[in-house]
Design a protein around this motif. Structure first.
Motif, PDB file in Angstrom:
ATOM      1  N   HIS A 182       0.835  -1.213   0.000  1.00 26.51           N
ATOM      2  CA  HIS A 182       0.000   0.000   0.000  1.00 26.51           C
ATOM      3  C   HIS A 182       0.862   1.251   0.000  1.00 26.51           C
ATOM      4  O   HIS A 182       0.599   2.204   0.726  1.00 26.51           O
ATOM      5  CB  HIS A 182      -0.934  -0.021   1.215  1.00 26.51           C
ATOM      6  N   GLU A 183       1.927   1.223  -0.866  1.00 28.88           N
ATOM      7  CA  GLU A 183       2.896   2.313  -0.781  1.00 28.88           C
ATOM      8  C   GLU A 183       2.293   3.678  -1.104  1.00 28.88           C
ATOM      9  O   GLU A 183       2.742   4.693  -0.598  1.00 28.88           O
ATOM     10  CB  GLU A 183       4.110   2.025  -1.674  1.00 28.88           C
ATOM     11  N   GLY A 184       1.258   3.719  -1.907  1.00 31.22           N
ATOM     12  CA  GLY A 184       0.651   5.006  -2.258  1.00 31.22           C
ATOM     13  C   GLY A 184      -0.205   5.590  -1.144  1.00 31.22           C
ATOM     14  O   GLY A 184      -0.668   6.719  -1.229  1.00 31.22           O
ATOM     15  N   TYR A 185      -0.409   4.813  -0.048  1.00 30.68           N
ATOM     16  CA  TYR A 185      -1.317   5.228   1.023  1.00 30.68           C
ATOM     17  C   TYR A 185      -0.642   5.818   2.249  1.00 30.68           C
ATOM     18  O   TYR A 185      -1.310   6.264   3.165  1.00 30.68           O
ATOM     19  CB  TYR A 185      -2.087   3.992   1.516  1.00 30.68           C
ATOM     20  N   LEU A 186       0.707   5.765   2.291  1.00 27.42           N
ATOM     21  CA  LEU A 186       1.386   6.069   3.556  1.00 27.42           C
ATOM     22  C   LEU A 186       1.018   7.442   4.104  1.00 27.42           C
ATOM     23  O   LEU A 186       0.675   7.589   5.276  1.00 27.42           O
ATOM     24  CB  LEU A 186       2.908   5.952   3.380  1.00 27.42           C
ATOM     25  N   GLY A 187       1.086   8.474   3.265  1.00 24.67           N
ATOM     26  CA  GLY A 187       0.777   9.835   3.731  1.00 24.67           C
ATOM     27  C   GLY A 187      -0.666   9.975   4.176  1.00 24.67           C
ATOM     28  O   GLY A 187      -0.965  10.604   5.194  1.00 24.67           O
ATOM     29  N   ALA A 188      -1.579   9.358   3.406  1.00 20.34           N
ATOM     30  CA  ALA A 188      -3.019   9.462   3.728  1.00 20.34           C
ATOM     31  C   ALA A 188      -3.330   8.775   5.064  1.00 20.34           C
ATOM     32  O   ALA A 188      -4.072   9.313   5.898  1.00 20.34           O
ATOM     33  CB  ALA A 188      -3.842   8.831   2.611  1.00 20.34           C
ATOM     34  N   ILE A 189      -2.735   7.587   5.279  1.00 22.32           N
ATOM     35  CA  ILE A 189      -2.971   6.876   6.552  1.00 22.32           C
ATOM     36  C   ILE A 189      -2.400   7.693   7.702  1.00 22.32           C
ATOM     37  O   ILE A 189      -3.042   7.868   8.747  1.00 22.32           O
ATOM     38  CB  ILE A 189      -2.327   5.465   6.519  1.00 22.32           C
ATOM     39  N   GLY A 190      -1.181   8.229   7.496  1.00 24.98           N
ATOM     40  CA  GLY A 190      -0.549   9.042   8.538  1.00 24.98           C
ATOM     41  C   GLY A 190      -1.371  10.273   8.874  1.00 24.98           C
ATOM     42  O   GLY A 190      -1.511  10.637  10.042  1.00 24.98           O
ATOM     43  N   ALA A 191      -1.946  10.902   7.842  1.00 19.61           N
ATOM     44  CA  ALA A 191      -2.771  12.102   8.073  1.00 19.61           C
ATOM     45  C   ALA A 191      -4.015  11.742   8.884  1.00 19.61           C
ATOM     46  O   ALA A 191      -4.412  12.457   9.806  1.00 19.61           O
ATOM     47  CB  ALA A 191      -3.168  12.712   6.729  1.00 19.61           C
ATOM     48  N   PHE A 192      -4.611  10.589   8.553  1.00 19.74           N
ATOM     49  CA  PHE A 192      -5.787  10.132   9.315  1.00 19.74           C
ATOM     50  C   PHE A 192      -5.413   9.897  10.786  1.00 19.74           C
ATOM     51  O   PHE A 192      -6.101  10.344  11.700  1.00 19.74           O
ATOM     52  CB  PHE A 192      -6.351   8.842   8.699  1.00 19.74           C
ATOM     53  N   LEU A 193      -4.284   9.204  10.998  1.00 23.63           N
ATOM     54  CA  LEU A 193      -3.861   8.889  12.371  1.00 23.63           C
ATOM     55  C   LEU A 193      -3.539  10.166  13.143  1.00 23.63           C
ATOM     56  O   LEU A 193      -3.836  10.290  14.326  1.00 23.63           O
ATOM     57  CB  LEU A 193      -2.633   7.968  12.350  1.00 23.63           C
ATOM     58  N   LYS A 194      -2.922  11.137  12.448  1.00 20.14           N
ATOM     59  CA  LYS A 194      -2.577  12.414  13.093  1.00 20.14           C
ATOM     60  C   LYS A 194      -3.860  13.130  13.516  1.00 20.14           C
ATOM     61  O   LYS A 194      -3.955  13.663  14.612  1.00 20.14           O
ATOM     62  CB  LYS A 194      -1.780  13.275  12.099  1.00 20.14           C
ATOM     63  N   GLY A 195      -4.856  13.099  12.627  1.00 18.23           N
ATOM     64  CA  GLY A 195      -6.133  13.748  12.942  1.00 18.23           C
ATOM     65  C   GLY A 195      -6.899  13.043  14.039  1.00 18.23           C
ATOM     66  O   GLY A 195      -7.704  13.646  14.739  1.00 18.23           O
ATOM     67  N   ALA A 196      -6.632  11.730  14.205  1.00 19.94           N
ATOM     68  CA  ALA A 196      -7.383  10.943  15.194  1.00 19.94           C
ATOM     69  C   ALA A 196      -6.630  10.822  16.512  1.00 19.94           C
ATOM     70  O   ALA A 196      -6.988  10.020  17.363  1.00 19.94           O
ATOM     71  CB  ALA A 196      -7.645   9.542  14.625  1.00 19.94           C
ATOM     72  N   GLU A 197      -5.584  11.646  16.703  1.00 16.60           N
ATOM     73  CA  GLU A 197      -4.720  11.446  17.866  1.00 16.60           C
ATOM     74  C   GLU A 197      -5.441  11.594  19.202  1.00 16.60           C
ATOM     75  O   GLU A 197      -5.114  10.933  20.169  1.00 16.60           O
ATOM     76  CB  GLU A 197      -3.508  12.389  17.814  1.00 16.60           C
ATOM     77  N   GLN A 198      -6.479  12.470  19.234  1.00 15.39           N
ATOM     78  CA  GLN A 198      -7.194  12.625  20.508  1.00 15.39           C
ATOM     79  C   GLN A 198      -7.924  11.336  20.876  1.00 15.39           C
ATOM     80  O   GLN A 198      -8.257  11.092  22.025  1.00 15.39           O
ATOM     81  CB  GLN A 198      -8.161  13.825  20.473  1.00 15.39           C
ATOM     82  N   ASP A 199      -8.142  10.469  19.856  1.00 19.48           N
ATOM     83  CA  ASP A 199      -8.790   9.182  20.101  1.00 19.48           C
ATOM     84  C   ASP A 199      -7.741   8.096  20.361  1.00 19.48           C
ATOM     85  O   ASP A 199      -8.060   6.943  20.548  1.00 19.48           O
ATOM     86  CB  ASP A 199      -9.616   8.816  18.842  1.00 19.48           C
ATOM     87  N   ASN A 200      -6.465   8.483  20.355  1.00 16.20           N
ATOM     88  CA  ASN A 200      -5.318   7.601  20.576  1.00 16.20           C
ATOM     89  C   ASN A 200      -5.386   6.292  19.771  1.00 16.20           C
ATOM     90  O   ASN A 200      -5.686   5.232  20.310  1.00 16.20           O
ATOM     91  CB  ASN A 200      -5.157   7.281  22.074  1.00 16.20           C
ATOM     92  N   PRO A 201      -5.084   6.364  18.474  1.00 16.55           N
ATOM     93  CA  PRO A 201      -5.162   5.170  17.628  1.00 16.55           C
ATOM     94  C   PRO A 201      -4.230   4.044  18.082  1.00 16.55           C
ATOM     95  O   PRO A 201      -4.462   2.893  17.787  1.00 16.55           O
ATOM     96  CB  PRO A 201      -4.729   5.663  16.241  1.00 16.55           C
ATOM     97  N   ASN A 202      -3.189   4.402  18.851  1.00 17.89           N
ATOM     98  CA  ASN A 202      -2.244   3.367  19.280  1.00 17.89           C
ATOM     99  C   ASN A 202      -2.831   2.386  20.294  1.00 17.89           C
ATOM    100  O   ASN A 202      -2.266   1.339  20.549  1.00 17.89           O
ATOM    101  CB  ASN A 202      -0.979   4.001  19.878  1.00 17.89           C
ATOM    102  N   GLN A 203      -3.955   2.766  20.914  1.00 18.77           N
ATOM    103  CA  GLN A 203      -4.518   1.833  21.896  1.00 18.77           C
ATOM    104  C   GLN A 203      -5.350   0.733  21.227  1.00 18.77           C
ATOM    105  O   GLN A 203      -5.829  -0.174  21.878  1.00 18.77           O
ATOM    106  CB  GLN A 203      -5.347   2.574  22.935  1.00 18.77           C
TER     107      GLN A 203
END
Length: 626
Positions: free
Chosen positions: A208-229
């Motif tokens: 999914h090499e074309g998705y890296l920036g888009a996934i990262g942007a989503f995760l950055k935007g969702a940080e208050q929901d803490n995607p790492n948990q």
């Protein structure tokens, strides 16, 4: 850049078989890497318009170490000038049909036969576009596009290799929209890295090499929901796969200008981690057979899943008798899963390594997509009711036996219970045609000892020694399997003074018992049996969820709570039962403690391949090497 790194870390940790090595002339040409938690450090070469080279050391520590203005934009721009083709995909398509040696000057053109004294291949490019300066003729668009693609890919490969050597890194991931899973690009970059590093640096590509920036942007935007948990899983029903690179399929399948590959992820409610008892987590591979490698097995299993489709559709409709559109949704499910199977016939590597587990998981994802989360719910309720009525009698007859006789009877009960698997056609045919087929009939179906794999004598010898501290048992099916097979075995362990952790699926798959169903079953059994009742009360018997909704078992993706409990209780015995969990997966899994892997082989083709017959028995008792 932060988004890019976040996205790359995410896919490497959360998508099994995300990264692969590409070898053009190998079969299969894609070699997928198993993902494990230790992904750092690595070099990320992101090829967009230009090239960024980033050294990634931890989740949030990375450094831009270099780059180049000669990247995807260069290929597109120069390609447009040379060929008058304005579309990126068309340029790649032209390149796939070109012959670069018509345009490039090769080593043999410069040195003739003397190139061997330099230790160089005559086909090596000495000068990109070198022939075009002196040749008095027109060059084809295809040849120019191929030469250009080689020039830029070789340049990027050499740069990446130099940076990897400079920073003592042996893994380089290539991402960005330039690659697009295109075989010529991947082949050239791989060749370049191998050539300049003398095989010491590995070029890895991402599905999914074309998705890296888009996934990262989503995760950055969702940080208050803490995607790492959370943990995440790829949804095969929604994701499109890697495209084929074989020439006969290539052009038609790759003409996708303006369309994008799709990635769909499911967020799992709880984090998944390694089983702490795995001997070597980085080298653990859950699956026993790689169907991308084994053409005979692939052909058999794809046909097997196609033939089972009618039965699954029928079961799905029957599970929702009050729904007016159940038949319509089931038909859509059939079409979707059938299409997935056809894709996998042509492109076995579409979703990474193809296995029986991924075929089963794809089917579950497709059923969920059309709102059939649990097609076997009615069957499970009925079979649980029947088995619970038989439980007191089974326990009485076991208690009446002498100690040694009882141990064998308990194991045979476990195996007979495991026969009741609606996922196996040989069994579902019997269960459909003979509603009175029960526990005693299943025992008679079992292979006589010696079994196909038989280490029972060693197990019996072990039981004569001190009791285990704590047993972790991964249960398989509802009904007779868990109630008349697993629970009597659990009861015996409890009587020996062994604590038991009983792990069941978090969500439904086939007729496998789920955690919520096991709680109801345990409560009903506790009402009939004082041993189970007191063990539940005193927390010597604990019921937990695995974090999985698959008929198979991946010991590197288990519920965090289960892993914590295994550590806390000092589990020293793991029992894995069932064909999906102990044969299709984990047959070769190495653990740091004693283990029992047991199953009845309910597939004639597989039994024959293993050297046995239908209803052959696998009883594998393993002790880790000192």
């Amino acid at each position: 850049m932060t988004c890019l790194i976040k996205g790359c870390n995410f896919v490497l940790k959360n998508i099994p078989h995300e990264a692969f090595v590409y070898q053009k002339d190998a079969d299969p040409e894609f070699r997928f890497q198993t993902n494990h938690p230790h992904i750092f450090p690595y070099l990320l070469v992101n090829i967009g318009s230009g090239v960024s080279i980033v050294k990634v050391e931890t989740e949030d520590r990375f450094e831009w170490v270099g780059g180049s203005s000669i990247g995807g934009g260069t290929f597109w721009g120069l390609g447009a000038l040379l060929t008058k083709t304005k579309k990126f995909d068309e340029l790649l398509h032209l390149a796939s049909r070109g012959q670069h040696s018509n345009v490039d000057m090769l080593v043999q053109d410069v040195y003739g036969g003397a190139h061997q004294t330099l230790g160089l291949s005559g086909n090596l490019i000495a000068s990109s576009f070198g022939k075009s300066a002196t040749a008095d003729r027109e060059f084809s668009k295809e040849d120019m596009a191929k030469s250009l693609l080689h020039m830029i890919s070789n340049d990027i490969g050499q740069l990446a290799c130099l940076h990897a050597r400079l920073h003592s890194l042996d893994r380089v991931y290539f991402g960005g929209f330039f690659i697009r899973g295109h075989p010529v690009t991947m082949r050239t970059i791989t060749y370049s890295i191998n050539f300049f590093s003398k095989g010491e640096v590995q070029a890895l590509f991402l599905r999914h090499e074309g998705y890296l920036g888009a996934i990262g942007a989503f995760l950055k935007g969702a940080e208050q929901d803490n995607p790492n948990q959370y943990s995440w899983g790829e949804n095969y029903a929604g994701s499109s796969g890697l495209m084929s690179t074989s020439p006969e399929l290539g052009p038609a399948q790759r003409a996708r200008s303006g369309t994008f590959d799709l990635l769909e992820m499911d967020r799992l409610e709880r984090p998944l981690v390694n089983l702490p008892l795995l001997l070597d987590p980085p080298s653990y591979v859950p699956d026993t057979v790689d169907l991308t490698d084994d053409a005979l097995a692939r052909k058999y299993w794809l046909t097997c899943f196609e033939e089972a489709l009618d039965g699954v559709v029928k079961r799905a409709v029957a599970s929702q008798p009050d729904s007016v559109d159940a038949a319509e949704r089931a038909e859509k499910f059939r079409q979707k899963y059938w299409n997935k199977l056809q894709t996998l016939r042509q492109q076995p590597f579409a979703y990474g390594t193809l296995t029986v587990r991924s075929l089963l998981d794809t089917r579950e994802h497709c059923l969920n997509e059309f709102s059939f989360p649990d097609p076997y719910s009615k069957v499970k309720q009925r079979e649980n009711g029947v088995a619970l009525r038989c439980f007191p009698g089974v326990v009485r007859s076991l208690d009446a036996l002498g100690w040694e006789e009882r141990q064998l009877a308990l194991v045979k009960g476990l195996l007979a219970g495991n026969v009741f698997d609606w996922g196996a056609k040989a069994v579902s045919d019997v269960l459909e045609s003979d509603p009175h087929f029960g526990f005693e009939e299943a025992k008679r179906k079992l292979q006589e000892r010696p079994w196909l794999v038989d280490s029972y004598s060693r197990w019996l010898q072990r039981l004569k020694g001190p009791p285990h501290k704590c047993a972790l048992i991964f249960a398989d099916n509802s009904g007779i399997d868990i109630i008349l097979g697993v629970f009597p075995f659990v009861r015996e362990l409890l009587l020996r003074g062994t604590e038991v952790i009983l792990a069941c699926n978090s969500g439904p798959a086939l007729n496998d018992v789920t955690h919520s169903e096991s709680l109801i079953v345990a409560e009903r059994i506790a009402g009939m049996d004082p041993v189970v009742h007191s063990a539940l009360q005193e927390e010597r018997l604990l019921l937990v969820q695995t974090g999985s909704s698959s008929p198979c078992l991946d010991l590197s993706r288990l519920d965090k709570g289960l892993a914590a409990l295994v550590r806390e209780r000092g589990a020293d015995l793991v029992v894995i039962e069932g064909m999906g969990r102990a044969v299709h997966t984990n047959y070769h899994a190495a653990l740091r403690c004693e283990s029992l892997k047991l199953a009845v082989v309910k597939n004639a083709w597989l039994a024959e391949r293993l050297g046995g017959q239908l209803f052959s028995v696998i009883f594998k008792y393993e002790v880790p090497a000192e």
